[in-house]
Design a protein around this motif. Structure first.
Motif, PDB file in Angstrom:
ATOM      1  N   SER A  69      19.078   5.976  -1.850  1.00  0.00           N
ATOM      2  CA  SER A  69      19.044   6.325  -3.274  1.00  0.00           C
ATOM      3  C   SER A  69      17.637   6.587  -3.776  1.00  0.00           C
ATOM      4  N   CYS A  70      16.607   6.275  -2.980  1.00  0.00           N
ATOM      5  CA  CYS A  70      15.218   6.440  -3.424  1.00  0.00           C
ATOM      6  C   CYS A  70      14.854   7.917  -3.440  1.00  0.00           C
ATOM      7  N   THR A  71      14.284   8.369  -4.543  1.00  0.00           N
ATOM      8  CA  THR A  71      13.972   9.795  -4.697  1.00  0.00           C
ATOM      9  C   THR A  71      12.482  10.092  -4.873  1.00  0.00           C
ATOM     10  N   ALA A  72      11.654   9.090  -5.155  1.00  0.00           N
ATOM     11  CA  ALA A  72      10.228   9.343  -5.365  1.00  0.00           C
ATOM     12  C   ALA A  72       9.454   8.034  -5.301  1.00  0.00           C
ATOM     13  N   TYR A  73       8.130   8.132  -5.087  1.00  0.00           N
ATOM     14  CA  TYR A  73       7.272   6.945  -5.111  1.00  0.00           C
ATOM     15  C   TYR A  73       5.866   7.344  -5.529  1.00  0.00           C
ATOM     16  N   THR A  74       5.074   6.319  -5.944  1.00  0.00           N
ATOM     17  CA  THR A  74       3.669   6.535  -6.294  1.00  0.00           C
ATOM     18  C   THR A  74       2.958   5.191  -6.323  1.00  0.00           C
ATOM     19  N   ASN A  75       1.637   5.223  -6.646  1.00  0.00           N
ATOM     20  CA  ASN A  75       0.872   3.989  -6.837  1.00  0.00           C
ATOM     21  C   ASN A  75       1.233   3.353  -8.173  1.00  0.00           C
ATOM     22  N   SER A  76       1.302   2.039  -8.200  1.00  0.00           N
ATOM     23  CA  SER A  76       1.555   1.366  -9.480  1.00  0.00           C
ATOM     24  C   SER A  76       0.277   1.188 -10.279  1.00  0.00           C
ATOM     25  N   GLN A 124      -0.838  12.125 -13.306  1.00  0.00           N
ATOM     26  CA  GLN A 124      -0.795  11.255 -12.138  1.00  0.00           C
ATOM     27  C   GLN A 124      -0.023  11.931 -11.008  1.00  0.00           C
ATOM     28  N   ASP A 125      -0.269  11.487  -9.768  1.00  0.00           N
ATOM     29  CA  ASP A 125       0.427  12.011  -8.600  1.00  0.00           C
ATOM     30  C   ASP A 125       1.786  11.351  -8.439  1.00  0.00           C
ATOM     31  N   LEU A 126       2.762  12.124  -7.947  1.00  0.00           N
ATOM     32  CA  LEU A 126       4.086  11.595  -7.623  1.00  0.00           C
ATOM     33  C   LEU A 126       4.573  12.274  -6.347  1.00  0.00           C
ATOM     34  N   PHE A 127       5.115  11.476  -5.409  1.00  0.00           N
ATOM     35  CA  PHE A 127       5.661  11.985  -4.158  1.00  0.00           C
ATOM     36  C   PHE A 127       7.181  12.045  -4.293  1.00  0.00           C
ATOM     37  N   VAL A 128       7.733  13.255  -4.311  1.00  0.00           N
ATOM     38  CA  VAL A 128       9.169  13.459  -4.502  1.00  0.00           C
ATOM     39  C   VAL A 128       9.822  13.728  -3.155  1.00  0.00           C
ATOM     40  N   GLY A 181      -6.414   1.015  -7.942  1.00  0.00           N
ATOM     41  CA  GLY A 181      -6.410   0.262  -6.689  1.00  0.00           C
ATOM     42  C   GLY A 181      -6.647   1.083  -5.453  1.00  0.00           C
ATOM     43  N   GLU A 182      -6.889   2.411  -5.590  1.00  0.00           N
ATOM     44  CA  GLU A 182      -7.151   3.296  -4.467  1.00  0.00           C
ATOM     45  C   GLU A 182      -6.086   3.134  -3.382  1.00  0.00           C
ATOM     46  N   GLY A 183      -4.827   3.208  -3.800  1.00  0.00           N
ATOM     47  CA  GLY A 183      -3.729   3.152  -2.836  1.00  0.00           C
ATOM     48  C   GLY A 183      -2.915   1.886  -2.907  1.00  0.00           C
ATOM     49  N   SER A 184      -3.359   0.874  -3.638  1.00  0.00           N
ATOM     50  CA  SER A 184      -2.614  -0.378  -3.721  1.00  0.00           C
ATOM     51  C   SER A 184      -1.527  -0.268  -4.770  1.00  0.00           C
ATOM     52  N   GLY A 185      -0.472  -1.064  -4.599  1.00  0.00           N
ATOM     53  CA  GLY A 185       0.626  -1.066  -5.549  1.00  0.00           C
ATOM     54  C   GLY A 185       1.639   0.024  -5.250  1.00  0.00           C
ATOM     55  N   CYS A 186       2.907  -0.266  -5.530  1.00  0.00           N
ATOM     56  CA  CYS A 186       3.970   0.666  -5.181  1.00  0.00           C
ATOM     57  C   CYS A 186       5.038   0.678  -6.268  1.00  0.00           C
ATOM     58  N   VAL A 187       5.454   1.880  -6.665  1.00  0.00           N
ATOM     59  CA  VAL A 187       6.607   2.059  -7.543  1.00  0.00           C
ATOM     60  C   VAL A 187       7.522   3.087  -6.902  1.00  0.00           C
ATOM     61  N   VAL A 188       8.820   2.784  -6.816  1.00  0.00           N
ATOM     62  CA  VAL A 188       9.784   3.744  -6.279  1.00  0.00           C
ATOM     63  C   VAL A 188      10.854   4.007  -7.336  1.00  0.00           C
ATOM     64  N   TRP A 189      11.363   5.238  -7.366  1.00  0.00           N
ATOM     65  CA  TRP A 189      12.408   5.652  -8.298  1.00  0.00           C
ATOM     66  C   TRP A 189      13.712   5.858  -7.555  1.00  0.00           C
ATOM     67  N   PHE A 190      14.814   5.544  -8.222  1.00  0.00           N
ATOM     68  CA  PHE A 190      16.146   5.720  -7.649  1.00  0.00           C
ATOM     69  C   PHE A 190      16.939   6.685  -8.517  1.00  0.00           C
ATOM     70  N   GLY A 191      17.713   7.577  -7.865  1.00  0.00           N
ATOM     71  CA  GLY A 191      18.548   8.517  -8.597  1.00  0.00           C
ATOM     72  C   GLY A 191      17.751   9.686  -9.153  1.00  0.00           C
ATOM     73  N   ASP A 192      18.313  10.337 -10.175  1.00  0.00           N
ATOM     74  CA  ASP A 192      17.667  11.514 -10.771  1.00  0.00           C
ATOM     75  C   ASP A 192      16.373  11.128 -11.485  1.00  0.00           C
ATOM     76  N   LEU A 193      15.466  12.101 -11.556  1.00  0.00           N
ATOM     77  CA  LEU A 193      14.168  11.907 -12.204  1.00  0.00           C
ATOM     78  C   LEU A 193      14.205  12.575 -13.579  1.00  0.00           C
ATOM     79  N   ASN A 238       0.835  -1.199   0.000  1.00  0.00           N
ATOM     80  CA  ASN A 238       0.000   0.000   0.000  1.00  0.00           C
ATOM     81  C   ASN A 238       0.872   1.251   0.000  1.00  0.00           C
ATOM     82  N   LEU A 239       0.239   2.430  -0.061  1.00  0.00           N
ATOM     83  CA  LEU A 239       0.976   3.676  -0.240  1.00  0.00           C
ATOM     84  C   LEU A 239       1.814   4.026   0.998  1.00  0.00           C
TER      85      LEU A 239
END
Length: 828
Positions: A388-395, A422-426, A399-411, A375-376
């Motif tokens: 190294s993680c720089t951002a995350y969001t729902n995959s 779409q929303d992104l948490f930086v 799913g109303e909050g289910s699923g997770c994707v995280v980014w590493f390094g520069d965006l 979940n989120l």
């Protein structure tokens, strides 16, 4: 395009493809040959396979193309980079059941590599454009192909093809452009889906130029590609995205087999385009293309920056970041991107935080990690636990909050959309959080000062309250109507209320691009709700007193009636002075768009026009005789008849309608409202309206549909005859065929049916209301039952009749124009 011209182009196209008129075969079996000059045609004749020479080249290739399209359109080529020099090629099945393309001296130019042995192999071209090799003995599973061309696309994605990865076989379905219109060999541009199962990356589609990324759609978010918010449910095609352990792919299917559409990666302009074949005009129309604008080109703004196409400049660093090279940035060179203002506090994880960015195309998914069950909140913790993680969001945004994707390094490669992103948490540092909180406090203080100034201004503006009393009274009345609490209402209307913000988002803030039209009440906008439902939004003009009454009237009436030939109301929205009516969206606009335009009118053949006439008649009959309240529309005209995607008519705009209870059949008004050319004489000149005044308007509309001519301003030579008078005169002279729209000549099979409709139209426009049939009788007449009575001379026989009967002092018109307002009549 004339028939002769069409045949000339079509035959010329066939000669270019095949070198001569071709012999057609249905399939290929062992020991059979498909030679140059012979073609294979799909079962329904949509596609054809054979040998052709592209453009001005003399080389020969084996390919598949649309058979009945005069514009040369090849969708697949077998020997893309191995052309044959002479017309000596042939296609056959070898002794192990593989397709083999033979060139000069029976040299092998191209072949399939099926590892399965077939007891009785056969090659067929399916009607979706797929060339398949299967075992004829396997009748129980005809789709168990040993080989198929859909597994080896060229530059075209057809309906039913897969685009992505077969993870079990390690096979890729991707497109590659032609080198030129003369050379189908693979060029630099490829379009494929990129996904790494081992590293759990986020699947997305990318156009590459050589090895460099050129454009990407953004990751799939469960509903659409995050970088392509325009991909929504539509009338042309359905689409699906499969994301499993065995396959990751996108595909689409056309909703109507008669429509032809394809996706192509272009060989010269390096864009992915969807084309639609316009049968009436005989040309390919571009439905959309990417890249759409400067922000679509990969990495336009470098790292940690967003591209805003309406911005100046278009590239802007994310909050908490600054240009890495201010000098280059100020000179519009954004390639070096942005860097953090304050470093992350990685060893003190609790101090780092996240900032929410909305409406984004998500960053490049190359350096991502995906978990479908997290979940989120868990996703946030996962990101904080890695320096190294720089951002995350729902995959998956479904799913109303289910699923997770995280980014590493520069965006990289971020762009902002006005809606649908779409929303992104930086991730931002503790120092940046403090700065942002301080800036927020300063903004709050400024807002307090502004609010105080506004309050003072409101105190000074209290003298204007009287101007708004009527507006507020109508507001409360409408609320009472909708909620069902009005003491005079016996039943709840159950009409949904929409939030203004949702409607504003759906219409892109009531943008000019979404505007469908303008009426006396105000503008109408096209919109798309969050679930993909398309709507039409009528926005009541704030300063229209007539519009207020229309709004209340329409809410009362249309919420109570339901019929397939009446436009359906979805709900309404009331917020302060804003009053909105939300209707189902009609994609084919209004009837006048077609019948009064020569080119568009050809799309409405006589069977379709007759179907529209019958639909309007049934809708009016329901209003007059079958609904709970007897409703008189009072403004029936071509622009108030909307057409859905199947060209079915739906009567709209009930702002001027009046309802009767019990056995009441007519009413009288001192305020005549309506549209010139459609109002019955007793209503226009005496204010008397009834179901028979609607019948008169229907008769006018029916004659317009048959003739393709407008009632308003019609003039036959110099006689001053109206459209009604012209129809009556031709009928009495037994020459009514002259009245029929010329573009209908080739589309009606029964002259008797058309002449019967002209006869019915004249019965509906009789001068005396008693002589007109009611709508239930009209429906019966249209079904072809019974003998029709002879019509008497109609009302409004000449243009001057419109004025002589109204006022003795009115001057007769010497011309055939008719756009002057009549005193005391409010026409729209």
């Amino acid at each position: 395009m004339g028939l002769f011209s069409f045949l000339f182009i079509f035959v010329g196209w066939r000669i270019i493809l095949c070198g001569s008129t071709s012999v057609v075969v249905e399939n290929i079996r062992p020991l059979q040959l498909l030679r140059d000059g012979t073609t294979m045609v799909s079962s329904e004749g949509t596609f054809e396979m054979g040998f052709f020479s592209p453009g001005s080249s003399s080389n020969r290739y084996l390919g598949i193309w649309y058979r009945n399209i005069p514009v040369p359109t090849v969708v697949w080529v077998a020997n893309r980079c191995k052309p044959m020099n002479k017309s000596s090629g042939s296609l056959t099945l070898n002794n192990v059941g593989n397709l083999v393309l033979l060139g000069e001296n029976n040299s092998v130019v191209w072949s399939t590599n099926s590892s399965k042995q077939a007891g009785k192999p056969i090659v067929e071209l399916l009607d979706n454009g797929n060339l398949v090799l299967r075992d004829e003995k396997d009748e129980n599973n005809k789709e168990n192909y040993l080989w198929q061309s859909f597994d080896y696309p060229c530059d075209t994605l057809l309906s039913g093809m897969k685009f992505g990865w077969d993870l079990k076989r390690g096979h890729t379905w991707q497109l590659s452009s032609w080198k030129s219109s003369d050379d189908p060999c693979n060029a630099d541009f490829t379009y494929g889906m990129e996904y790494d199962k081992r590293r759990h990356t986020y699947p997305e589609s990318i156009i590459r130029k050589g090895s460099e990324k050129f454009y990407r759609t953004g990751p799939w978010n469960g509903l659409r590609y995050s970088g392509y918010p325009e991909l929504r449910p539509n009338a042309l095609f359905d689409y699906r995205f499969v994301y499993s352990d065995d396959e990751v792919y996108y595909s689409y299917t056309l909703k109507n087999k008669s429509r032809i559409s394809r996706i192509v990666i272009n060989q010269t302009t390096s864009v992915r385009q969807r084309w639609i074949w316009m049968e009436a005009e005989k040309y390919w129309k571009e439905y959309y293309k990417v890249p759409r604008d400067q922000c679509d080109y990969y990495g336009q703004c470098g790292a940690n920056a967003e591209c805003i196409i309406s911005g100046n400049p278009i590239c802007q660093c994310l909050k908490g970041f600054k240009p890495k090279s201010p000098q280059d940035w100020s000179s519009m060179d954004w390639s070096k991107g942005c860097e953090r203002i304050s470093p992350l506090m990685c060893q003190e994880k609790e101090k780092d935080g996240f900032m929410l960015f909305s409406g984004w195309k998500l960053p490049d998914a190359q350096n991502t990690w995906v978990n479908k069950s997290m979940n989120l909140r868990e996703c946030r913790a996962k990101c904080l636990s890695n320096c190294s993680c720089t951002a995350y969001t729902n995959s998956d945004i479904r799913g109303e909050g289910s699923g997770c994707v995280v980014w590493f390094g520069d965006l990289y490669d971020i762009r902002q959309f006005p809606s649908g992103g779409q929303d992104l948490f930086v991730r931002i540092s503790a120092a940046e959080i403090v700065y942002q909180e301080k800036a927020r406090a300063e903004r709050k203080a400024k807002r307090a000062v502004i609010i105080m100034a506004v309050l003072i201004g409101l105190a000074c503006g209290m003298i204007l309250i009287g101007l708004y009393i009527r507006k507020w009274r109508n507001f409360y009345e409408i609320n009472a109507i909708i909620s069902g609490k009005n003491c005079q209402e016996e039943e709840d209307l159950e009409l949904p209320l929409f939030d203004l913000h949702k409607i504003s988002t759906a219409t892109n803030n009531f943008s000019q691009e979404n505007k469908l039209g303008q009426g006396g009440f105000g503008p109408v906008y096209r919109g798309v709700l969050e679930g993909g439902q398309e709507i039409a939004v009528k926005r009541l003009s704030m300063w229209s007193g007539q519009g207020d009454n229309e709004f209340k009237n329409e809410v009362k009436l249309i919420a109570k009636v339901q019929h397939r030939n009446l436009v359906k109301i979805v709900g309404c929205c009331i917020y302060e002075e804003e009053k909105l009516l939300i209707y189902e969206y009609m994609p084919n606009k209004s009837l006048d768009y077609f019948i009064f335009d020569q080119s568009q009118g050809r799309l409405l053949t006589w069977p379709k026009r007759f179907q529209i006439v019958c639909g309007i008649a049934k809708g009016l009959s329901y209003l007059h005789h079958d609904s709970r309240l007897r409703i008189i529309h009072r403004d029936l005209k071509a622009s108030n008849v909307l057409l859905d995607e199947a060209m079915n008519p739906k009567i709209s705009d009930f702002g001027l309608a009046r309802s009767f209870g019990g056995d009441q059949l007519e009413g009288n008004t001192n305020k005549v409202v309506g549209t010139y050319g459609y109002m019955a004489p007793e209503y226009a000149f005496g204010g008397l309206f009834s179901i028979k005044s609607d019948v008169f308007s229907f008769g006018i509309l029916m004659l317009e549909i048959i003739s393709g001519k407008k009632s308003i301003g019609f003039c036959y030579e110099n006689s001053g005859a109206t459209l009604i008078g012209y129809a009556w005169t031709l009928m009495k002279e037994n020459n009514a065929v002259e009245f029929i729209d010329k573009c209908l000549i080739d589309s009606y099979h029964s002259m008797k049916e058309v002449l019967r409709c002209i006869h019915i139209g004249l019965l509906c426009v009789q001068q005396n209301p008693v002589d007109r049939p009611n709508m239930s009788s009209v429906v019966t007449m249209l079904s072809g039952e019974g003998v029709l009575p002879q019509p008497k001379p109609p009302g409004y026989f000449t243009q001057t009749d419109l004025w002589e009967n109204h006022s003795p002092s009115s001057k007769l018109l010497s011309s055939c124009t008719f756009d002057t307002n009549i005193t005391d009549v409010e026409a729209r």
